[in-house]
Structures are given as structure tokens and as C-alpha cells.
Scaffold this motif. Structure first.
Motif, mmCIF file in Angstrom:
data_model
loop_
_atom_site.group_PDB
_atom_site.id
_atom_site.type_symbol
_atom_site.label_atom_id
_atom_site.label_comp_id
_atom_site.label_asym_id
_atom_site.label_seq_id
_atom_site.Cartn_x
_atom_site.Cartn_y
_atom_site.Cartn_z
ATOM 1 N N ASP A 573 0.837 -1.195 0.000
ATOM 2 C CA ASP A 573 0.000 0.000 0.000
ATOM 3 C C ASP A 573 0.875 1.248 0.000
ATOM 4 O OD1 ASP A 573 0.940 0.326 2.614
ATOM 5 O OD2 ASP A 573 -0.824 -0.611 3.493
ATOM 6 N N ILE A 574 0.233 2.391 -0.246
ATOM 7 C CA ILE A 574 0.975 3.646 -0.398
ATOM 8 C C ILE A 574 1.614 4.070 0.908
ATOM 9 C CG2 ILE A 574 0.703 6.104 -0.951
ATOM 10 C CD1 ILE A 574 -1.366 5.284 -3.032
ATOM 11 N N GLU A 575 1.004 3.749 2.015
ATOM 12 C CA GLU A 575 1.592 4.089 3.306
ATOM 13 C C GLU A 575 2.937 3.378 3.490
ATOM 14 O OE1 GLU A 575 0.311 4.359 8.021
ATOM 15 O OE2 GLU A 575 -1.133 3.735 6.507
ATOM 16 N N VAL A 607 1.778 11.007 -5.136
ATOM 17 C CA VAL A 607 0.878 10.600 -4.059
ATOM 18 C C VAL A 607 1.695 10.042 -2.890
ATOM 19 C CG1 VAL A 607 -1.050 9.093 -3.438
ATOM 20 C CG2 VAL A 607 -0.973 10.134 -5.706
ATOM 21 N N VAL A 608 2.694 9.226 -3.213
ATOM 22 C CA VAL A 608 3.576 8.685 -2.176
ATOM 23 C C VAL A 608 4.285 9.820 -1.446
ATOM 24 C CG1 VAL A 608 5.627 7.265 -1.752
ATOM 25 C CG2 VAL A 608 3.903 6.501 -3.391
ATOM 26 N N GLN A 614 2.679 14.034 4.842
ATOM 27 C CA GLN A 614 1.574 14.018 5.804
ATOM 28 C C GLN A 614 1.925 13.180 7.029
ATOM 29 O OE1 GLN A 614 -2.189 11.802 4.964
ATOM 30 N NE2 GLN A 614 -3.134 13.838 4.929
ATOM 31 N N THR A 615 2.677 12.115 6.823
ATOM 32 C CA THR A 615 3.006 11.197 7.923
ATOM 33 C C THR A 615 4.239 11.640 8.703
ATOM 34 O OG1 THR A 615 2.096 9.373 6.614
ATOM 35 C CG2 THR A 615 3.496 8.793 8.505
ATOM 36 N N THR A 659 -11.177 6.106 0.860
ATOM 37 C CA THR A 659 -10.912 6.746 2.147
ATOM 38 C C THR A 659 -9.503 7.321 2.175
ATOM 39 O OG1 THR A 659 -12.399 5.167 3.220
ATOM 40 C CG2 THR A 659 -10.857 6.369 4.638
ATOM 41 N N PHE A 660 -8.589 6.624 1.531
ATOM 42 C CA PHE A 660 -7.203 7.090 1.496
ATOM 43 C C PHE A 660 -7.108 8.470 0.853
ATOM 44 C CE2 PHE A 660 -3.257 7.688 -0.817
ATOM 45 C CZ PHE A 660 -2.307 7.438 0.145
#
Length: 748
Positions: A573-575, A607-608, A614-615, A659-660
Motif C-alpha cells: 500500500d501507499i503508506e 501521491v507517495v 503528511q506522515t 478513504t485514502f
């Protein structure tokens, strides 16, 4: 009646034959129609297919395939009909041969179609490059070898034409360049011996090996003949061996001692020079002058040799210093002793001369006293005989005679005058002696040595500054004095177009832009994937030039008993990708010694990047540049086919209704300065876009947005989304990126 029935049957057979031919043709065109139906996103499928067939450059394989498939189906149908009529073995063998030949032709067509589709899905040439050593450390006098391994992945029927360039980035000169051909079966090794240039400790030079390969188009080799490029940066780092470190400390002490002694010799020679100047013309000092000149010449040679040795020490050329230093202590001691001996001789001569002057002065006073006394005629005659002799000796002493001779005659005349005076008989009845020659009144002074104005200097040996060069211009290596804002640039790829391909294909997306930046003074360090850190920190940042790298979040590391291994992992996943990007940023910071990076991201890479910010926040990022990024997600056929071509989990997260995406876009202000390049000009139904991402999805409210207008050729899989990063097709993209990189936290 029967004839009419036969005609009717004949017409029926013709119509049935025509129906079969049409059916076979439709079946023949069916694969290409399905292909267009699946991959052309917008418009009527029938009209799209008609336009496709009208473009023979794109559809020639579809036409050939349809005709061949139709022929084979018709031929097979005929064979089935004729099977019952075949009776002999020869006819059966002939039939088998025809069937086999037909299958071979069909297989060839199928192979061609498969290879062509693979080509359309970007399964073209991929070059892989690695070096057995990326960082060379010279700690002794030996040269070291580096070996580059080049391999290609391509259509098995293709041969790749490769060019390589081994370049001295520091010196700005070619080491070697050439070309070779390569197939997927074999790899190529290039081995070089790198010379130890004996630079000072901490210095560094940089070499760069680049290889570019492209497939050569043949009957079975479908290729766009585009180049796949890879580069590897090799740092050559110069350190002292243990032997050199010991000699460095030893030679430092020796040189300081020699320098101190040379300073003392200089002081002695300065005293000699002052003393000789004070002698002036008092006596013949030719031998002393000659001796002084010889010693001065020896001193100059010793002094020059010392400063040469000092320069060798400060440049850490210890091999040459050892040869020079060997005999210098003895030479210094000998010169010091000779200088001391010269001063002693000068002082002795001056003292002797001053004694002579004193003797003559006393003798003159004795003569004058005698001339005033009442002496007899015989004594008077003796006095008149002494006075001319005395005047002669006095004149000779003034006339710069040889000091030994002067001592002899002065001693002689002084002795005579003293004897005369001691034997002199006075009688008041005697008259004062009449002098036939006057006693000389010339003056002669003793030699007084002027004070020596000499300042001793403190000698120091300075450890040299490490030197790093870029394109022939050298400067001290960057420690803390170089620009902190000369941040490295990380180029980040997008989503895989074909999940069956190696993730290495993704590293080619920014190759053309990196090549142009490299030609404008950036250092292309190749690619970075997560790997075990083995080298010291800051090796990439010692040269004061901006560094660019391509990075991939499709790789991860795993610890084993033998250390860390790097492996492909492109189904996360992107996270997870954002977490890997965080590690990549830390790795690039570690290797360059900088506290921030700049990120240029394409497509899903944007996006990544946004998820990473953001993280993890923007503390480690100076700015980001986004290129055709689905900032608000994907929809339509892009969403439908995303998982077919790439990782399903990332595709679901990029759905515009996920949601992402909603969580990602809950951020309404920029964490770091953000620049966003939007591709438009391709028909995407209700709005324009880059052929893959709609304009509305790319646009970002809080960013500085730029629009690049282009075109798409869906039949050839040539979308603006992909080609926008090719400077030869869209130079304005390169200009925007280049100009943003030149800025420092300022909007254009």
C-alpha cells in the motif's frame, strides 16, 4: 427441374462460403478489437476501431493477423472436409505437413502478436548496471580495481546496442568511452585500475560510469529503440596508511626542529653580516666575506629545501619527503656549526683589530709625550727616526691592509716606541727636541658592532585542507563551509505500467531530464534503493555541486544471517511506500551530509510523496515538484485497468472515492513549498487531461500550478502522462523543473 435445383444449391454454397469468409475475418479482427475496446478509454468503440484500422502504421499487425487467422480457419475447414476423401498414406502425410506448416505460421503470428503487445506494455530494453565497489578508499600506496557489470533485459529475439562512458567528474575529462552489443543471455564486465594520486588526507575525486542500451529492431524484435540508461557514481577517497601516519608525526617533529635550527642559523648569519658591514674598510676581510657568502648560499639552499619539504609535508607527499628529509638534519647541524665558527672568527678579528688600534693610539701618545720632554740630541735623532716609521704604519693600518701583516708592523713599531720611551733619559738642561716630521693626527676608530635587528619567527606546520574538484575546478572539500541549501534532488517514479516487469523499469522515467541536468552542472549519482549502509556519512556531499538521484520505493531490505539483502516489493500500500520513501530520504541525507532534500515526483510517486509529508512532516524536505500526479484520485478506465497492470492495493487507494484519497486531501495547506505540473490536451470524455489523469484530479489548490499542453496517441500507447517528462518532446517541463530547482524556497 434438376438443373434449377443444382443452380439453387450452387448459389447457396456461394452464400455460405461468403458467410464463412466474413465470419473468419471477424474472428480474425476480434483480438485487435478487444484490445482497442479494453485500452481506448473514451469515445465509441466501433469508431475507435475503424480509426485504428485506418491508421496502417498502428494497425498493420491487426490486418495481417486477421487475414492469416481467416485463411487458417478457412484452410482448417477445408482440411476437415477433405479428410474423408484422403485414402493413401502419401496424402495423409501431405495433410499432416500442411497442418504442421499452418500451425507454424499461426505460431509465428501469435509470437509476433505477443511480442508486439509486450512492447506496447513497455517491455522494452532494460539495462542493469552495478559496480563491485562504489566507494574506493586509498589507505596505502597501491592502486585499486573496480569492475562494472552490465546486463540487459529485453525481448529474447533482440540484441542491444550499448554505449558506455567512464568519466572523471572531478577532472572534467573522459577516462574511456566505447560501445558493444549485448544479448539477454550474456553480461558484460568492464574492469579499470584506479590510480592512487596521493592526494591529502580527506580529499576525494569522483568518477562516473554510465551505460545506455537500446534494442536493434529486427523481424522478431519489436522495440521503440528508446535508450535505457544507468549510471554509477564512484568516489575515490584518500586516507593515510598507518605507516604514513607514523611518519607524519615523526617528520613533523623533525621539520619543526630543522626549522628552529634554520632560524638560529639565520640569526647567526644576520650577526655575521652586521659585523662584516661594521668592519667596512677597516681591514682586509676578504676571506671572511667569501666564507660568509658561501655559508649564505648554503643557507639559501637549505632554506629552500626546508620549505620544499614543508610543502611536501603539507601536501602529504610522504614518499618524496622521506627522500628529502634523510640528510637534512646533518646538513643543518653542519651549517649551524660553520656559522658559529664564522662569527667566532669575525669577533676574533675585530677584537684583534681593535687591539691594534689601541696599541697605535697608545704609541702615538707616547711619541707626543716624548716630543715634549727635554732629551739629548741622540734621543732626539732617535725620535725623529721613529716618527716617520710610526706614520707609515698608521697609514698602512688605515689603508685596509692584511690583518696579519698589520699586526706584525703595529707590534713592531709599538715595541720600538715602548723601548725608546723606556730608555729615554731626560735632563732639564736639554732643549725640547725639534721634530723634523710631525706626528700624524689622523684618527682611527675601533670597530663597534651595531645591534642586530633580528626577529625570530615561530614555525608552524598546518595540516592541509582536503581538496575536492568538480569539472577541473578545485576547492576545499565540503565540511561545514559549503552551501547548506545546495540540496540533493530525488527523482521519484510513478506506478508500474506492467506488474509483470522488473521494478527496475520504473527507474527510467526521469532519465532524459537527469541527463540534461547533468550537462548543466549537476552530478548524476545514478539510482538509490534501500540497502545496507556500509560507507561513512557524507561521501556524496564532499564536492560543492548539486547531486541528483533516482529512487524507487518498490524495493525493501531484509536482514539475514549474512547481512541485509535488497529485494523487489511492488505490491504494497501507499503508506508502506511512504515509509520506504522516508528511509530513502534519510539515506540520501546520510550519503550527502545535507539536512534536506528536494523531491521531484511523477504520477503515483507524487501521491507517495504527499503521504510521506503528511506522515513524517516536512523537516527533511526543502520543496517538492509534482508532475502529472493524481492528487484527487483516478476514475474511469484508468481505475478499471490499474489493478490489471499494477499492484491492486495501491490502485484501490488511488480511487478518487477511496478513504485514502479523502484523508490525503484533508490537508488543505502546503507542508513545504509545492510546485505542481499539470498535463492537459488529451480528450478524457467530459474534460481534458494527460490521457491517464484528468486535469481536475491533477490540480492542487495550495500548490503553484503549471499547465503543459500536449497530445496523446492511445493506439500506440503514447500518452502525455508518460511523455511529459521527455525534454525533446516537452522542453517546457524541463525548463520549469530546472528553474524551480534553482530557487531557494521562493515561488517563481
Amino acid at each position: 427441374m434438376e438443373k434449377g435445383k443444382e443452380n439453387k444449391n450452387y448459389l447457396g454454397e456461394e452464400w455460405f462460403l461468403a458467410f464463412k469468409i466474413v465470419t473468419f475475418l471477424l474472428v480474425g479482427f476480434l483480438p485487435s478489437f478487444l484490445f482497442i475496446l479494453l485500452f481506448i478509454q473514451y469515445g465509441s468503440p466501433i469508431l475507435n476501431y475503424i480509426n485504428f484500422l485506418g491508421d496502417l502504421k498502428s494497425s498493420w499487425l491487426a490486418w495481417i493477423s486477421a487475414i492469416v487467422i481467416s485463411f487458417l480457419l478457412h484452410f482448417i475447414d477445408r482440411l476437415i472436409r477433405l479428410r474423408k476423401k484422403i485414402k493413401t498414406k502419401i496424402e495423409k502425410k501431405f495433410l499432416i505437413l500442411i497442418i504442421f506448416s499452418s500451425l507454424m505460421v499461426f505460431g509465428l503470428i501469435a509470437t509476433q502478436a505477443y511480442l508486439y503487445v509486450n512492447y506496447l506494455l513497455l517491455n522494452d530494453t532494460l539495462v542493469k548496471l552495478s559496480a563491485d565497489e562504489n566507494n574506493i578508499f586509498f589507505t596505502d600506496n597501491l592502486n585499486q580495481d573496480v569492475t562494472f557489470k552490465i546486463a540487459v533485459t529485453a525481448n529474447p529475439f533482440c540484441s542491444a546496442e550499448c554505449r558506455y562512458d567512464f568519466y572523471d567528474v572531478s577532472g572534467g575529462k573522459e577516462i574511456e568511452m566505447g560501445s558493444f552489443n549485448l544479448t539477454t543471455v550474456f553480461s558484460k564486465l568492464k574492469k579499470y585500475t584506479l590510480n592512487n594520486n596521493h592526494l591529502v588526507q580527506g580529499s576525494q575525486t569522483i568518477n562516473r560510469f554510465e551505460v545506455s542500451c537500446k534494442s536493434i529492431k529486427t523481424f522478431l524484435c519489436y522495440t521503440g529503440e528508446g535508450e535505457s540508461k544507468r549510471a554509477v557514481l564512484i568516489t575515490l577517497n584518500y586516507n593515510l596508511s598507518q605507516e604514513d601516519l607514523k611518519f607524519k608525526n615523526y617528520s613533523r617533529n623533525e621539520l619543526l626542529l630543522i626549522g628552529k635550527n634554520i632560524s638560529l642559523i639565520a640569526e647567526k648569519l644576520a650577526y655575521s653580516n652586521t659585523s662584516l658591514f661594521s668592519i667596512n674598510n677597516s681591514f682586509d676581510s676578504g676571506n671572511l666575506q667569501d666564507n660568509y657568502k658561501n655559508l649564505s648560499y648554503s643557507f639559501l639552499r637549505l632554506n629552500d629545501s626546508f620549505y620544499f619539504m614543508k610543502s611536501l609535508w603539507e601536501s602529504q607527499n610522504f614518499s618524496s619527503l622521506k627522500k628529502e628529509l634523510f640528510q637534512k638534519p646533518n646538513q643543518t647541524n653542519n651549517l649551524s656549526a660553520n656559522s658559529e665558527e664564522l662569527n667566532s672568527e669575525i669577533n676574533s678579528n675585530i677584537s684583534f683589530y681593535n687591539n691594534l688600534v689601541g696599541n697605535l693610539t697608545n704609541s702615538r701618545e707616547t711619541l707626543k709625550l716624548s716630543s715634549l720632554m727635554n732629551i739629548d740630541s741622540l734621543s732626539c735623532a732617535g725620535l725623529n727616526n721613529l716618527i716617520p716609521d710610526f706614520n707609515s704604519v698608521f697609514g698602512k693600518l688605515i689603508g685596509k691592509t692584511n690583518l696579519s701583516y698589520s699586526g706584525l708592523i703595529v707590534g713592531n713599531i709599538s715595541s720600538q716606541i715602548r723601548t725608546f720611551y723606556n730608555n729615554l733619559q731626560t735632563n732639564p738642561s736639554n732643549p725640547v727636541c725639534f721634530l723634523t716630521e710631525n706626528i700624524t693626527n689622523e684618527t682611527i676608530s675601533k670597530i663597534e658592532i651595531a645591534p642586530v635587528n633580528f626577529s625570530r619567527y615561530e614555525l608552524s606546520l598546518n595540516d592541509p585542507s582536503p581538496v575536492c574538484c568538480f569539472l577541473g575546478t578545485c576547492a576545499p572539500c565540503c565540511e561545514n563551509q559549503c552551501s547548506k541549501e545546495n540540496y540533493p534532488v530525488i527523482f521519484l517514479h510513478g506506478h508500474l505500467i506492467n506488474k509483470a516487469l522488473p521494478a527496475d523499469y520504473s527507474l527510467d522515467s526521469f532519465s532524459a531530464i537527469k541527463e540534461k541536468l547533468n550537462s548543466e552542472g549537476y552530478i548524476d549519482a545514478g539510482s538509490v534503493v534501500l540497502s545496507q549502509i556500509k560507507e561513512p556519512a557524507g561521501l556524496w556531499g564532499k564536492t560543492d555541486a548539486r547531486l541528483i538521484v533516482t529512487a524507487s520505493y518498490f524495493f525493501d531490505t531484509n536482514k539475514t544471517a549474512n547481512g541485509e539483502i535488497t529485494f523487489q516489493s511492488d505490491d504494497k500500500d501507499i503508506e508502506t511506500y511512504a515509509a520506504r520513501l522516508n528511509r530513502i530520504v534519510e539515506l540520501v541525507k546520510y550519503r550527502t551530509g545535507k539536512d534536506k532534500v528536494v523531491i521531484v515526483a511523477h504520477s503515483m510517486g507524487g501521491v507517495v510523496t504527499r503521504k510521506y509529508l503528511q506522515t513524517f512532516g516536512g523537516e527533511n524536505v526543502d520543496k517538492i515538484i509534482l508532475v502529472t500526479v493524481p492528487n484527487h484520485g483516478i476514475d474511469g478506465k484508468t481505475r478499471d485497468y490499474c489493478a490489471l497492470l499494477g499492484a491492486e492495493v495501491a490502485c484501490k487507494e488511488m480511487d478518487k472515492d477511496s478513504t485514502f484519497m479523502k484523508d490525503l486531501n484533508s490537508q488543505t495547506s502546503a507542508i513545504v513549498p509545492t510546485y505542481n505540473i499539470v498535463g492537459v490536451g488529451c480528450n478524457m470524455g467530459d474534460e481534458t487531461g494527460d490521457g491517464i489523469i484528468k486535469n481536475s484530479s491533477q490540480y492542487l489548490d495550495y500548490a503553484t500550478n503549471y499547465q503543459i499542453s500536449g497530445t496523446c496517441d492511445e493506439l500506440s500507447f503514447k500518452y502525455l502522462h508518460e511523455y511529459i517528462v521527455y525534454p525533446d518532446k516537452y522542453p517546457e517541463t524541463y525548463v520549469i523543473i530546472r528553474d524551480i530547482l534553482r530557487k531557494t524556497n521562493q515561488k517563481l
